[in-house]
Design an enzyme around this catalytic site. Structure first.
Site, PDB file in Angstrom:
ATOM      1  N   ASP A 256       0.797  -1.226   0.000  1.00 36.05           N
ATOM      2  CA  ASP A 256       0.000   0.000   0.000  1.00 36.05           C
ATOM      3  C   ASP A 256       0.828   1.273   0.000  1.00 36.05           C
ATOM      4  O   ASP A 256       0.305   2.345   0.316  1.00 36.05           O
ATOM      5  CB  ASP A 256      -0.925   0.018   1.230  1.00 36.05           C
ATOM      6  CG  ASP A 256      -2.227  -0.700   0.963  1.00 36.05           C
ATOM      7  OD1 ASP A 256      -2.618  -0.806  -0.219  1.00 36.05           O
ATOM      8  OD2 ASP A 256      -2.851  -1.157   1.945  1.00 36.05           O
ATOM      9  N   LYS A 259      -0.388   4.594  -1.191  1.00 42.19           N
ATOM     10  CA  LYS A 259      -1.345   5.417  -0.442  1.00 42.19           C
ATOM     11  C   LYS A 259      -0.707   6.706   0.052  1.00 42.19           C
ATOM     12  O   LYS A 259      -1.418   7.627   0.466  1.00 42.19           O
ATOM     13  CB  LYS A 259      -1.913   4.641   0.757  1.00 42.19           C
ATOM     14  CG  LYS A 259      -2.986   3.616   0.375  1.00 42.19           C
ATOM     15  CD  LYS A 259      -3.541   2.940   1.626  1.00 42.19           C
ATOM     16  CE  LYS A 259      -4.606   1.911   1.308  1.00 42.19           C
ATOM     17  NZ  LYS A 259      -4.990   1.141   2.511  1.00 42.19           N
ATOM     18  N   HIS A 284      -3.679   4.029  -5.950  1.00 43.18           N
ATOM     19  CA  HIS A 284      -2.550   3.690  -5.064  1.00 43.18           C
ATOM     20  C   HIS A 284      -1.781   2.475  -5.583  1.00 43.18           C
ATOM     21  O   HIS A 284      -0.581   2.339  -5.347  1.00 43.18           O
ATOM     22  CB  HIS A 284      -2.995   3.503  -3.609  1.00 43.18           C
ATOM     23  CG  HIS A 284      -3.591   2.171  -3.279  1.00 43.18           C
ATOM     24  ND1 HIS A 284      -4.917   1.872  -3.486  1.00 43.18           N
ATOM     25  CD2 HIS A 284      -3.053   1.036  -2.756  1.00 43.18           C
ATOM     26  CE1 HIS A 284      -5.169   0.637  -3.099  1.00 43.18           C
ATOM     27  NE2 HIS A 284      -4.046   0.099  -2.649  1.00 43.18           N
ATOM     28  N   HIS A 310      -1.907  -6.229  -6.074  1.00 42.70           N
ATOM     29  CA  HIS A 310      -2.579  -6.769  -4.881  1.00 42.70           C
ATOM     30  C   HIS A 310      -4.090  -6.536  -4.866  1.00 42.70           C
ATOM     31  O   HIS A 310      -4.783  -7.078  -4.018  1.00 42.70           O
ATOM     32  CB  HIS A 310      -1.921  -6.268  -3.586  1.00 42.70           C
ATOM     33  CG  HIS A 310      -2.212  -4.849  -3.217  1.00 42.70           C
ATOM     34  ND1 HIS A 310      -1.597  -3.772  -3.812  1.00 42.70           N
ATOM     35  CD2 HIS A 310      -3.044  -4.312  -2.293  1.00 42.70           C
ATOM     36  CE1 HIS A 310      -2.035  -2.651  -3.278  1.00 42.70           C
ATOM     37  NE2 HIS A 310      -2.925  -2.944  -2.345  1.00 42.70           N
ATOM     38  N   ASP A 339      -3.902  -9.582   2.601  1.00 45.80           N
ATOM     39  CA  ASP A 339      -4.323  -8.208   2.888  1.00 45.80           C
ATOM     40  C   ASP A 339      -5.799  -8.146   3.276  1.00 45.80           C
ATOM     41  O   ASP A 339      -6.166  -7.516   4.269  1.00 45.80           O
ATOM     42  CB  ASP A 339      -4.062  -7.325   1.658  1.00 45.80           C
ATOM     43  CG  ASP A 339      -4.404  -5.862   1.903  1.00 45.80           C
ATOM     44  OD1 ASP A 339      -4.219  -5.387   3.040  1.00 45.80           O
ATOM     45  OD2 ASP A 339      -4.849  -5.194   0.946  1.00 45.80           O
TER      46      ASP A 339
END
Ligand code: C2E
Ligand code: SIN
Ligand code: SIN
Ligand code: SIN
Ligand code: FE
Ligand code: FE
Length: 398
Positions: A256, A259, A284, A310, A339
């Site tokens: 991530d 982000k 992201h 992902h 995740d």
């Protein structure tokens, strides 16, 4: 204490001869012929040049030295300049031994840059008998050869203990031969050391970036740790090699990282995102990919793939590319499951945490839709282990 052993491993001393009279019980050997010596050198030179694993290199060098000059033991000591110590690896397994860089016979060889030959260690004031005391081994003759890199900079010491011939002492020839071995291998050793340093550097970068993305999204550090551990477990259940398991464990915490460029109003919005906000949020994945895509480093390349993929789904309905099935890299499929499993089980600014029943229910429903069915099967079959990780890395605990 003069030295210490990290993560003590009994094969270390067990592998050595514990008897006090160890030298006497050894069969006396005769000096090698030049031809035998060449054979040994060639045999090891090839293996050593191709060895990137520093631990294995230590053991290869020890073997080479022992065979070449008929020593009972041989140790490759490498200098850690930052900590001012010499460290060595003397067995398979975890044991690593350390001595201060400026003490003992090895320390003397390092500080002078000259070989040290001693026939009776206990009569030499420079000798430090702490290791003998700990192991019950008796050191008599010692030979230490400083090792230099290509620039002539000292990087360690090659140490042989207890000559196994009748005379029981190291000769000028031994000095010559072990020096030769040291100069042949200095470059390989340095290459392996640089390799290790590079991996360490990558780990540091990754850790720092993981922290940045955590702070930014106000999630706990435990989330990225759990995702890393779940991903590693899935990788290992898939039968991936130890090396690949390590790579995915190190790279998945950065899924991530993209982000960091999502504005706070969206990232920290307490309620549901609008369509438009969610479109922004979805960037992201490609932003994360953009951060690492230029790297040639194994771990960072894996991080690029994971950041990018992902949120892809097995059924092709994910983002950013709508890849499906095995067109999604296994690392991406693994991190996706890890995740979501973790995100659902944790409260976010925009939602409550789910019960474990509801989470498992969703994962079952999404088998072959969101998630790779094979991974879901592995996950369900090993649920206990996943739950153990979950409780070991709970929020608010170290
Ligand atoms: P995240 O919170 O880390 O969630 C990661 C993924 O876990 C989500 O990816 C989704 O697949 C799954 N997930 C998390 N919570 C839920 C849930 O309550 N229900 C279901 N069915 N799945 C859930 P997704 O959807 O692509 O979202 C990516 C990121 O976008 C999220 O990461 C989060 O940071 C943000 N986000 C998604 N929806 C909202 C929302 O309604 N409000 C806010 N503030 N952020 C959201
Ligand atoms: C030294 O020679 O000073 C290092 C200790 C050892 O040989 O293990
Ligand atoms: C020392 O010289 O400090 C120890 C050397 C050895 O263990 O051989
Ligand atoms: C993070 O930003 O630290 C990870 C957030 C997530 O995976 O949802
Ligand atoms: Fe994400
Ligand atoms: Fe996440």
């Amino acid at each position: 204490m003069f030295y210490h052993i990290k993560e003590f491993d009994y094969t270390y001393f067990g592998g050595w001869d514990m008897r006090q009279d160890n030298v006497e019980v050894q069969k006396k050997q005769t000096e090698l012929q030049a031809e035998e010596m060449l054979e040994i050198m060639f045999d090891f030179a090839a293996k050593i040049a191709h060895e990137n694993n520093l631990n294995k290199l230590h053991l290869l060098m020890a073997d080479l030295g022992k065979k070449l000059i008929q020593a009972d033991r041989c140790t490759l000591w490498l200098l850690d300049e930052e900590k001012n110590l010499l460290w060595a690896k003397v067995s398979h397994g975890l044991a690593r031994i350390e001595v201060p860089a400026d003490s003992g016979l090895v320390g003397y060889a390092l500080s002078t840059g000259e070989p040290v030959v001693v026939d009776h260690a206990y009569q030499d004031p420079r000798f430090n008998a702490d290791i003998d005391k700990e192991s019950g081994y008796v050191t008599k003759s010692v030979l230490c050869i400083p090792i230099r890199n290509d620039e002539g900079h000292l990087i360690g010491v090659y140490q042989a203990i207890n000559k196994l011939t009748e005379q029981g002492r190291f000769t000028e020839k031994d000095v010559k031969h072990l020096s030769l071995a040291a100069s042949y291998t200095g470059q390989s050793i340095e290459k392996a050391m640089l390799h290790v340093e590079m991996i360490e550097t990558q780990k540091e970068i990754i850790f720092t970036m993981g922290e940045i993305s955590e702070n930014r999204s106000q999630e706990t550090g435990q989330h990225v740790k759990r995702v890393a551990k779940y991903s590693r477990l899935l990788a290992s259940l898939c039968g991936l090699s130890e090396e690949e398991c390590n790579i995915i464990e190190l790279a998945s915490p950065m899924h991530d990282i993209g982000k960091v460029s999502i504005p706070d109003e969206i990232l920290k919005k307490p309620g549901k995102l609008t369509q438009e906000e969610f479109e922004k949020m979805k960037t992201h994945a490609s932003i994360g990919y953009g951060i690492f895509k230029g790297s040639k480093r194994t771990i960072l390349k894996a991080a690029a793939t994971i950041a990018q993929q992902h949120h892809e789904r097995w059924d092709g309905k994910g983002y950013p590319s709508g890849l499906s099935g095995e067109n999604i890299h296994l690392y991406g499929r693994i991190t996706a499951l890890a995740d979501v499993f973790d995100a659902l089980g944790t409260a976010r600014v925009y939602k409550e945490e789910w019960s474990m029943e509801a989470i498992i229910q969703l994962i079952k429903e999404e088998r072959g839709k969101h998630f790779d069915p094979a991974l879901v099967d592995l996950f369900l079959r090993n649920l206990d282990t996943f739950l153990k990780i979950k409780s070991a890395y709970q929020d608010g605990h170290a």
